[in-house]
Design an enzyme around this catalytic site. Structure first.
Site, PDB file in Angstrom:
ATOM      1  N   LYS A   1       0.879  -1.183   0.000  1.00 16.83           N
ATOM      2  CA  LYS A   1       0.000   0.000   0.000  1.00 16.83           C
ATOM      3  C   LYS A   1       0.911   1.226   0.000  1.00 16.83           C
ATOM      4  O   LYS A   1       1.432   1.621   1.039  1.00 16.83           O
ATOM      5  CB  LYS A   1      -0.884  -0.029   1.257  1.00 16.83           C
ATOM      6  CG  LYS A   1      -2.189   0.732   1.164  1.00 16.83           C
ATOM      7  CD  LYS A   1      -2.101   2.223   0.974  1.00 16.83           C
ATOM      8  CE  LYS A   1      -1.690   3.036   2.180  1.00 16.83           C
ATOM      9  NZ  LYS A   1      -1.471   4.469   1.818  1.00 16.83           N
TER      10      LYS A   1
ATOM     11  N   GLU B   1       9.699   1.059  10.550  1.00 14.71           N
ATOM     12  CA  GLU B   1      10.761   2.034  10.264  1.00 14.71           C
ATOM     13  C   GLU B   1      10.113   3.401  10.413  1.00 14.71           C
ATOM     14  O   GLU B   1       9.387   3.844   9.523  1.00 14.71           O
ATOM     15  CB  GLU B   1      11.291   1.845   8.829  1.00 14.71           C
ATOM     16  CG  GLU B   1      11.936   0.500   8.561  1.00 14.71           C
ATOM     17  CD  GLU B   1      13.330   0.382   9.159  1.00 14.71           C
ATOM     18  OE1 GLU B   1      13.861   1.389   9.657  1.00 14.71           O
ATOM     19  OE2 GLU B   1      13.873  -0.730   9.158  1.00 14.71           O
TER      20      GLU B   1
ATOM     21  N   CYS C   1      14.109  10.472   6.865  1.00 12.99           N
ATOM     22  CA  CYS C   1      14.010  10.103   8.278  1.00 12.99           C
ATOM     23  C   CYS C   1      15.379  10.180   8.963  1.00 12.99           C
ATOM     24  O   CYS C   1      15.451  10.259  10.180  1.00 12.99           O
ATOM     25  CB  CYS C   1      13.452   8.697   8.401  1.00 12.99           C
ATOM     26  SG  CYS C   1      14.356   7.537   7.375  1.00 12.99           S
TER      27      CYS C   1
ATOM     28  N   GLU D   1      10.723  16.291  13.861  1.00 10.86           N
ATOM     29  CA  GLU D   1      11.385  16.261  12.549  1.00 10.86           C
ATOM     30  C   GLU D   1      10.883  17.457  11.760  1.00 10.86           C
ATOM     31  O   GLU D   1       9.678  17.597  11.554  1.00 10.86           O
ATOM     32  CB  GLU D   1      10.926  15.032  11.764  1.00 10.86           C
ATOM     33  CG  GLU D   1      11.422  13.712  12.211  1.00 10.86           C
ATOM     34  CD  GLU D   1      10.798  12.611  11.334  1.00 10.86           C
ATOM     35  OE1 GLU D   1       9.561  12.428  11.364  1.00 10.86           O
ATOM     36  OE2 GLU D   1      11.544  11.933  10.641  1.00 10.86           O
TER      37      GLU D   1
HETATM   38  P1  NAP Z   1       2.668   8.467   7.409  1.00 13.69           P
HETATM   39  O1  NAP Z   1       1.665   9.547   7.426  1.00 13.69           O
HETATM   40  O2  NAP Z   1       2.817   7.642   8.628  1.00 13.69           O
HETATM   41  O3  NAP Z   1       2.305   7.560   6.146  1.00 13.69           O
HETATM   42  C1  NAP Z   1       3.035   6.400   5.824  1.00 13.69           C
HETATM   43  C2  NAP Z   1       2.104   5.418   5.133  1.00 13.69           C
HETATM   44  O4  NAP Z   1       1.082   5.000   6.047  1.00 13.69           O
HETATM   45  C3  NAP Z   1       1.363   6.018   3.936  1.00 13.69           C
HETATM   46  O5  NAP Z   1       1.203   5.018   2.956  1.00 13.69           O
HETATM   47  C4  NAP Z   1       0.029   6.403   4.545  1.00 13.69           C
HETATM   48  O6  NAP Z   1      -1.007   6.528   3.605  1.00 13.69           O
HETATM   49  C5  NAP Z   1      -0.188   5.222   5.469  1.00 13.69           C
HETATM   50  N1  NAP Z   1      -1.172   5.444   6.517  1.00 13.69           N
HETATM   51  C6  NAP Z   1      -1.529   6.599   7.111  1.00 13.69           C
HETATM   52  N2  NAP Z   1      -2.502   6.375   8.026  1.00 13.69           N
HETATM   53  C7  NAP Z   1      -2.752   5.040   8.010  1.00 13.69           C
HETATM   54  C8  NAP Z   1      -3.649   4.185   8.707  1.00 13.69           C
HETATM   55  N3  NAP Z   1      -4.498   4.649   9.625  1.00 13.69           N
HETATM   56  N4  NAP Z   1      -3.640   2.864   8.420  1.00 13.69           N
HETATM   57  C9  NAP Z   1      -2.792   2.368   7.469  1.00 13.69           C
HETATM   58  N5  NAP Z   1      -1.936   3.131   6.773  1.00 13.69           N
HETATM   59  C10 NAP Z   1      -1.908   4.444   7.041  1.00 13.69           C
HETATM   60  O7  NAP Z   1       4.117   9.015   7.078  1.00 13.69           O
HETATM   61  P2  NAP Z   1       4.552   9.985   5.921  1.00 13.69           P
HETATM   62  O8  NAP Z   1       4.205  11.360   6.305  1.00 13.69           O
HETATM   63  O9  NAP Z   1       4.058   9.470   4.607  1.00 13.69           O
HETATM   64  O10 NAP Z   1       6.123   9.780   5.911  1.00 13.69           O
HETATM   65  C11 NAP Z   1       7.003  10.538   6.665  1.00 13.69           C
HETATM   66  C12 NAP Z   1       7.424   9.774   7.901  1.00 13.69           C
HETATM   67  O11 NAP Z   1       8.046   8.553   7.525  1.00 13.69           O
HETATM   68  C13 NAP Z   1       8.467  10.535   8.682  1.00 13.69           C
HETATM   69  O12 NAP Z   1       8.175  10.451  10.036  1.00 13.69           O
HETATM   70  C14 NAP Z   1       9.752   9.780   8.356  1.00 13.69           C
HETATM   71  O13 NAP Z   1      10.742   9.913   9.339  1.00 13.69           O
HETATM   72  C15 NAP Z   1       9.265   8.391   8.230  1.00 13.69           C
HETATM   73  N6  NAP Z   1      10.195   7.580   7.459  1.00 13.69           N
HETATM   74  C16 NAP Z   1      10.929   6.640   8.124  1.00 13.69           C
HETATM   75  C17 NAP Z   1      11.852   5.873   7.430  1.00 13.69           C
HETATM   76  C18 NAP Z   1      12.667   4.844   8.131  1.00 13.69           C
HETATM   77  O14 NAP Z   1      13.278   4.024   7.444  1.00 13.69           O
HETATM   78  N7  NAP Z   1      12.730   4.831   9.454  1.00 13.69           N
HETATM   79  C19 NAP Z   1      12.012   6.045   6.050  1.00 13.69           C
HETATM   80  C20 NAP Z   1      11.243   7.013   5.407  1.00 13.69           C
HETATM   81  C21 NAP Z   1      10.332   7.766   6.141  1.00 13.69           C
HETATM   82  P3  NAP Z   1      -1.383   8.001   3.017  1.00 13.69           P
HETATM   83  O15 NAP Z   1      -0.219   8.436   2.214  1.00 13.69           O
HETATM   84  O16 NAP Z   1      -2.581   7.800   2.194  1.00 13.69           O
HETATM   85  O17 NAP Z   1      -1.618   8.897   4.197  1.00 13.69           O
END
Ligand code: NAP
Length: 490
Positions: A186, A262, A296, A393
């Site tokens: 997804k 992650e 991240c 962040e």
């Molecule tokens: P996010 O809002 O948590 O979204 C990540 C994924 O989860 C997206 O596909 C999102 O879909 C989905 N999602 C959101 N709400 C959900 C729910 N209730 N149930 C199931 N899936 C759901 O994060 P983001 O803003 O896209 O990404 C930025 C974050 O990712 C930052 O905090 C960054 O540090 C972290 N990150 C971590 C790593 C690592 O390796 N540690 C790598 C890259 C990024 P939608 O897009 O439709 O909302």
């Protein structure tokens, strides 16, 4: 919808807009579609299938049906399929990089770099597939023999963010498929096109129907609930925010699934008085501004020892001033736009509060004159631990610089966060390199370097930055169960 000029591909078939379930390009049940917006132009570049729980359930069923045959292939056979997938990624790097830039905004060179990095995971796990070794154990009973074998965990759900729309999926799908698992992916709403291009290439590589599925959606909660509530899904592999990671972990608990998370970080980058300042500045620039500061592992807090503080700040500002903000497709662009309006609002809030709290704007500090979601390359000094920008962040091209006096003070400040993903520090003192490296509460620590991601090393965090590792041998283990076979009557 016509494809914009900026997204003219050598192979237009890589631009897919339906979901991919059981080897078929699948329109949404409802007929609804959501727009994918190029953050540089604000233009809608594709209308993608808006799927929900029903399509997710069908994707899980397809993955379940495909599991026995995929699992029973020899590791060498699965390896050959993954190898073909990798080669197709390499062959199509220019198109795939263009898709990443169009939907996410990063400069084209970084887009292509992301394809190379993602493909490298696929290559590595194609090789490692053949090394999912078990063990034999000296028996406690002369009439018994004890063995441990490794088996795939089963159907895996992979949920990924927008900042590395290609590589985050490749990093999960490659080890899962290598281990003999099947996958329902997804992708993020903002960036589904890279995931769909990956599915197109998977099909061409000979990945059988149902082994790799992609469900696209604008309402992630329904898809997430369908994945986490299914008893068939045995593992949730998630990359994204800590907030959503916690929610998925709670949901997965009901059926006791494995989880790999992650999550977010708050990386410190520490510059000690004895550092090679040229190296420290250059690496700090790369660590801070790669992907427009939207990674991240970005240096979120730059901590500089008092003796070199002014010199570091001057040199860092000079290097930052040379970075060019612009559309990812323009020659010479170093920093693209932020992903969307919400990201822009967050950066403005954090910078505004820091300035109100006493931070000094050395450069930038405002929206860029290009408008939209372009933000100025920004350097703030006199930042303190009390400011929100020290705790969250920033996820934008904003460098926050702190001053410290002693090593103990720097390590304490660096560890004073619920996060524990990546940390960096610069020193020429070997003893300090070991002592500080061991004292930092992070899953990954780089000494005298601002980059640490590679497929051959375990990537992941501690504390609220996550659970599990991606890459390296540990990355394959994530998708394997350990089974103990006790053989009696011998
Ligand atoms: P996010 O809002 O948590 O979204 C990540 C994924 O989860 C997206 O596909 C999102 O879909 C989905 N999602 C959101 N709400 C959900 C729910 N209730 N149930 C199931 N899936 C759901 O994060 P983001 O803003 O896209 O990404 C930025 C974050 O990712 C930052 O905090 C960054 O540090 C972290 N990150 C971590 C790593 C690592 O390796 N540690 C790598 C890259 C990024 P939608 O897009 O439709 O909302």
């Amino acid at each position: 919808m016509s494809v914009p000029d900026s997204l003219t591909l050598a192979d237009p078939a890589l631009l897919r807009t339906d979901g991919y379930i059981d080897g078929r390009w699948t329109p949404p049940d409802s007929g609804a579609r959501f727009g994918v917006v190029d953050p540089a132009s604000g233009e809608t570049i594709a209308a993608v299938a808006d799927m929900g729980a029903a399509e997710t359930v069908r994707a899980v069923a397809a993955a379940e049906a495909a599991l026995p045959a995929w699992r029973e292939l020899t590791a060498k056979q699965r390896s050959a399929v993954l190898r073909r997938w990798y080669e197709l990624m390499v062959d199509n790097t220019a198109d795939l990089g263009a898709i990443v830039t169009a939907e996410m905004g990063k400069p084209l060179a970084e887009g292509r770099g992301e394809i190379a990095a993602g493909a490298a995971y696929v290559e590595w796990f194609a090789e490692e597939a053949k090394r999912a070794y078990g063990e034999t154990i000296p028996s406690h009973d002369p009439a018994m023999r004890l063995m441990v074998i490794k088996q795939p965990v089963g159907v895996v759900a992979a949920i990924t963010p927008w900042n590395f729309p290609f590589a985050t999926i490749a990093r999960k799908a490659a080890p899962a498929l290598a281990a003999g698992c099947t996958v329902v992916a997804k992708p993020a709403e903002d960036t589904p096109l890279s995931a769909l291009a990956l599915a197109e290439l998977a099909e061409r590589a000979g990945v059988p129907a149902g082994v790799f599925n992609v469900v696209t959606a604008s309402e992630p909660a329904a898809v997430g609930a369908a994945l986490t509530s299914s008893p068939v899904v045995r593992k949730i592999s998630f990359t994204g925010s800590t907030e959503v990671g916690k929610l998925l972990m709670q949901q997965a608990a009901r059926t006791v699934k494995k989880v790999a998370l992650e999550l977010g970080g708050n990386a410190p980058l520490i510059v000690f008085d004895d550092a090679d300042l040229d190296a420290a500045v250059n690496h700090a620039i790369v660590s801070k501004f790669r992907n427009g500061g939207q990674t991240c592992v970005c240096a979120n807090r730059i901590l500089v020892q008092a003796g070199v503080y002014e010199e570091f700040v001057d040199r860092f500002c000079a290097a930052s001033a040379a970075l060019r903000v612009g559309p990812g497709t323009s020659e010479g662009t170093d920093i693209g736009p932020l992903i969307n309006a919400a990201a822009m609002a967050k950066v403005r809030r954090l910078v505004g509060a820091a300035v109100t709290g006493g931070a000094t704007v050395r450069m930038g500090g405002e929206a860029h004159r290009l408008g939209g979601t372009f933000y100025d390359t920004t350097v703030l000094t006199d930042v303190t631990d009390e400011m929100d920008i020290a705790a969250e962040e920033v996820f934008g091209p904003v460098a926050s610089i702190f001053r410290f006096d002693t090593t103990g003070e720097a390590v304490a400040a660096a560890n004073d966060t619920p996060y524990g993903l990546a940390a960096y520090f610069f020193t020429r003192d070997l003893a300090r390199a070991f002592r500080v490296g061991e004292a930092l509460d992070y899953g990954m620590v780089a000494v005298n370097s601002g980059l640490l991601m590679t497929e051959v090393a375990p990537f992941g965090g501690v504390k609220e930055s996550g659970i599990g590792r991606e890459g390296a041998r540990a990355g394959l283990e994530e998708f394997l169960e350990t089974k103990y076979l006790a053989i009696g009557g011998i």
